[in-house]
Design a protein around this motif. Structure first.
Motif, PDB file in Angstrom:
ATOM      1  N   GLN A  34       0.833  -1.204   0.000  1.00  0.00           N
ATOM      2  CA  GLN A  34       0.000   0.000   0.000  1.00  0.00           C
ATOM      3  C   GLN A  34       0.866   1.251   0.000  1.00  0.00           C
ATOM      4  O   GLN A  34       0.652   2.163  -0.794  1.00  0.00           O
ATOM      5  N   LYS A  35       1.827   1.283   0.904  1.00  0.00           N
ATOM      6  CA  LYS A  35       2.662   2.478   1.050  1.00  0.00           C
ATOM      7  C   LYS A  35       3.626   2.666  -0.114  1.00  0.00           C
ATOM      8  O   LYS A  35       3.825   3.783  -0.586  1.00  0.00           O
ATOM      9  N   SER A  36       4.231   1.574  -0.585  1.00  0.00           N
ATOM     10  CA  SER A  36       5.269   1.705  -1.601  1.00  0.00           C
ATOM     11  C   SER A  36       4.733   1.721  -3.028  1.00  0.00           C
ATOM     12  O   SER A  36       5.387   2.247  -3.919  1.00  0.00           O
ATOM     13  N   THR A  37       3.582   1.158  -3.260  1.00  0.00           N
ATOM     14  CA  THR A  37       3.085   1.039  -4.633  1.00  0.00           C
ATOM     15  C   THR A  37       1.728   1.700  -4.825  1.00  0.00           C
ATOM     16  O   THR A  37       1.593   2.624  -5.625  1.00  0.00           O
ATOM     17  N   LEU A  38       0.731   1.242  -4.107  1.00  0.00           N
ATOM     18  CA  LEU A  38      -0.639   1.687  -4.358  1.00  0.00           C
ATOM     19  C   LEU A  38      -0.823   3.177  -4.079  1.00  0.00           C
ATOM     20  O   LEU A  38      -1.415   3.891  -4.887  1.00  0.00           O
ATOM     21  N   ASN A  39      -0.343   3.640  -2.942  1.00  0.00           N
ATOM     22  CA  ASN A  39      -0.515   5.054  -2.596  1.00  0.00           C
ATOM     23  C   ASN A  39       0.269   5.976  -3.518  1.00  0.00           C
ATOM     24  O   ASN A  39      -0.098   7.131  -3.693  1.00  0.00           O
ATOM     25  N   LYS A  40       1.338   5.477  -4.108  1.00  0.00           N
ATOM     26  CA  LYS A  40       2.141   6.302  -5.020  1.00  0.00           C
ATOM     27  C   LYS A  40       1.574   6.305  -6.435  1.00  0.00           C
ATOM     28  O   LYS A  40       1.511   7.343  -7.076  1.00  0.00           O
ATOM     29  N   LEU A  41       1.176   5.127  -6.924  1.00  0.00           N
ATOM     30  CA  LEU A  41       0.703   5.028  -8.306  1.00  0.00           C
ATOM     31  C   LEU A  41      -0.774   5.389  -8.468  1.00  0.00           C
ATOM     32  O   LEU A  41      -1.188   5.829  -9.537  1.00  0.00           O
ATOM     33  N   ALA A  42      -1.561   5.174  -7.424  1.00  0.00           N
ATOM     34  CA  ALA A  42      -3.010   5.443  -7.512  1.00  0.00           C
ATOM     35  C   ALA A  42      -3.511   5.970  -6.169  1.00  0.00           C
ATOM     36  O   ALA A  42      -4.291   5.310  -5.473  1.00  0.00           O
ATOM     37  N   PRO A  43      -3.081   7.169  -5.773  1.00  0.00           N
ATOM     38  CA  PRO A  43      -3.423   7.681  -4.444  1.00  0.00           C
ATOM     39  C   PRO A  43      -4.918   7.925  -4.231  1.00  0.00           C
ATOM     40  O   PRO A  43      -5.380   7.922  -3.094  1.00  0.00           O
ATOM     41  N   ASP A  44      -5.671   8.138  -5.297  1.00  0.00           N
ATOM     42  CA  ASP A  44      -7.099   8.421  -5.163  1.00  0.00           C
ATOM     43  C   ASP A  44      -7.984   7.208  -5.438  1.00  0.00           C
ATOM     44  O   ASP A  44      -9.201   7.326  -5.510  1.00  0.00           O
ATOM     45  N   ALA A  45      -7.367   6.052  -5.598  1.00  0.00           N
ATOM     46  CA  ALA A  45      -8.114   4.833  -5.912  1.00  0.00           C
ATOM     47  C   ALA A  45      -8.457   4.063  -4.639  1.00  0.00           C
ATOM     48  O   ALA A  45      -7.844   4.252  -3.590  1.00  0.00           O
ATOM     49  N   SER A  46      -9.447   3.186  -4.778  1.00  0.00           N
ATOM     50  CA  SER A  46      -9.814   2.274  -3.702  1.00  0.00           C
ATOM     51  C   SER A  46      -9.576   0.852  -4.205  1.00  0.00           C
ATOM     52  O   SER A  46      -9.803   0.558  -5.376  1.00  0.00           O
ATOM     53  N   PHE A  47      -9.138  -0.007  -3.290  1.00  0.00           N
ATOM     54  CA  PHE A  47      -8.746  -1.364  -3.663  1.00  0.00           C
ATOM     55  C   PHE A  47      -9.529  -2.395  -2.873  1.00  0.00           C
ATOM     56  O   PHE A  47      -9.704  -2.263  -1.664  1.00  0.00           O
ATOM     57  N   PHE A  48      -9.960  -3.427  -3.591  1.00  0.00           N
ATOM     58  CA  PHE A  48     -10.679  -4.566  -3.025  1.00  0.00           C
ATOM     59  C   PHE A  48      -9.924  -5.788  -3.538  1.00  0.00           C
ATOM     60  O   PHE A  48     -10.095  -6.191  -4.688  1.00  0.00           O
ATOM     61  N   VAL A  49      -9.046  -6.329  -2.720  1.00  0.00           N
ATOM     62  CA  VAL A  49      -8.121  -7.374  -3.175  1.00  0.00           C
ATOM     63  C   VAL A  49      -8.365  -8.672  -2.423  1.00  0.00           C
ATOM     64  O   VAL A  49      -8.377  -8.690  -1.188  1.00  0.00           O
ATOM     65  N   VAL A  50      -8.531  -9.742  -3.176  1.00  0.00           N
ATOM     66  CA  VAL A  50      -8.732 -11.070  -2.611  1.00  0.00           C
ATOM     67  C   VAL A  50      -7.484 -11.900  -2.894  1.00  0.00           C
ATOM     68  O   VAL A  50      -6.956 -11.888  -4.004  1.00  0.00           O
ATOM     69  N   SER A  51      -7.018 -12.599  -1.863  1.00  0.00           N
ATOM     70  CA  SER A  51      -5.829 -13.439  -1.995  1.00  0.00           C
ATOM     71  C   SER A  51      -6.138 -14.842  -1.485  1.00  0.00           C
ATOM     72  O   SER A  51      -6.761 -15.003  -0.435  1.00  0.00           O
ATOM     73  N   HIS A  52      -5.685 -15.852  -2.216  1.00  0.00           N
ATOM     74  CA  HIS A  52      -5.920 -17.244  -1.834  1.00  0.00           C
ATOM     75  C   HIS A  52      -5.023 -17.611  -0.660  1.00  0.00           C
ATOM     76  O   HIS A  52      -3.846 -17.286  -0.641  1.00  0.00           O
ATOM     77  N   VAL A  53      -5.614 -18.290   0.324  1.00  0.00           N
ATOM     78  CA  VAL A  53      -4.843 -18.725   1.489  1.00  0.00           C
ATOM     79  C   VAL A  53      -4.704 -20.242   1.478  1.00  0.00           C
ATOM     80  O   VAL A  53      -3.606 -20.777   1.509  1.00  0.00           O
ATOM     81  N   ASP A  54      -5.847 -20.954   1.427  1.00  0.00           N
ATOM     82  CA  ASP A  54      -5.805 -22.407   1.519  1.00  0.00           C
ATOM     83  C   ASP A  54      -7.168 -22.974   1.115  1.00  0.00           C
ATOM     84  O   ASP A  54      -8.192 -22.493   1.597  1.00  0.00           O
ATOM     85  N   ASP A  55      -7.171 -23.974   0.263  1.00  0.00           N
ATOM     86  CA  ASP A  55      -8.403 -24.624  -0.185  1.00  0.00           C
ATOM     87  C   ASP A  55      -9.480 -23.596  -0.529  1.00  0.00           C
ATOM     88  O   ASP A  55      -9.351 -22.878  -1.494  1.00  0.00           O
ATOM     89  N   ASP A  56     -10.534 -23.531   0.267  1.00  0.00           N
ATOM     90  CA  ASP A  56     -11.621 -22.588   0.002  1.00  0.00           C
ATOM     91  C   ASP A  56     -11.546 -21.368   0.918  1.00  0.00           C
ATOM     92  O   ASP A  56     -12.534 -20.700   1.168  1.00  0.00           O
TER      93      ASP A  56
END
Length: 167
Positions: free
Chosen positions: A74-96
């Motif tokens: 967030q600090k190094s990439t998202l806030n610099k490249l898209a400071p006015d954007a909102s993010f909804f990110v899903v990441s796989h952890v295990d099975d379902d």
């Protein structure tokens, strides 16, 4: 091998401890290398996501459930490249099991987009379950859903953002 050796018990304990320390050190080095590689791959995916021409970015980026890595990205990439954007990110952890990270810009919070409501709407629409929490501008939830439901989950998140006047 240490147990079979003819040594005083004190020396056996010291040898066992030394062996465990060596194994632990090698394991930590390997785990750090894996984490660094995962972070590098995730950073590339997030750069691409941040450069997408939308104000709301809903995507699956598999980098585990590492909150520290999310904060770093967030600090190094998202806030610099898209400071006015909102993010909804899903990441796989295990099975379902998946983890949801949300980050809502101040402008979008002012329009009524809350990270908590955003997650609730997507979970309800995708018939998934969640646990976790956060604030109006950021939240983290663990989601239980079949992998194919994640596409519907992301689509529901994008649709909810549109209802708040954010696209």
């Amino acid at each position: 091998a240490v147990n079979a050796a003819v040594l005083p018990a004190v020396d056996k304990a010291d040898l066992r401890q030394a062996g465990e320390t060596l194994v632990d050190a090698k394991l930590k080095v390997a785990q750090r290398a894996i984490a660094d590689r995962k972070a590098s791959l995730a950073a590339d995916d997030f750069k691409t996501l941040a450069q997408a021409p939308t104000a709301v970015k809903c995507a699956r980026v598999d980098f585990g459930d590492d909150s520290k890595l999310w904060t770093k990205i967030q600090k190094s990439t998202l806030n610099k490249l898209a400071p006015d954007a909102s993010f909804f990110v899903v990441s796989h952890v295990d099975d379902d099991k998946f983890v949801l990270f949300t980050s809502v810009s101040k402008a979008h919070v002012a329009l009524g987009l809350s990270a908590l409501d955003w997650a609730d709407a997507a979970v309800d629409d995708a018939k998934a379950t969640k646990r976790g929490g956060g604030k109006p501008n950021a939240a983290k939830f663990y989601i239980t859903a079949a992998a194919p439901a994640i596409d519907a989950f992301l689509a529901a998140a994008a649709d909810f953002a549109k209802t708040k006047g954010v696209a």
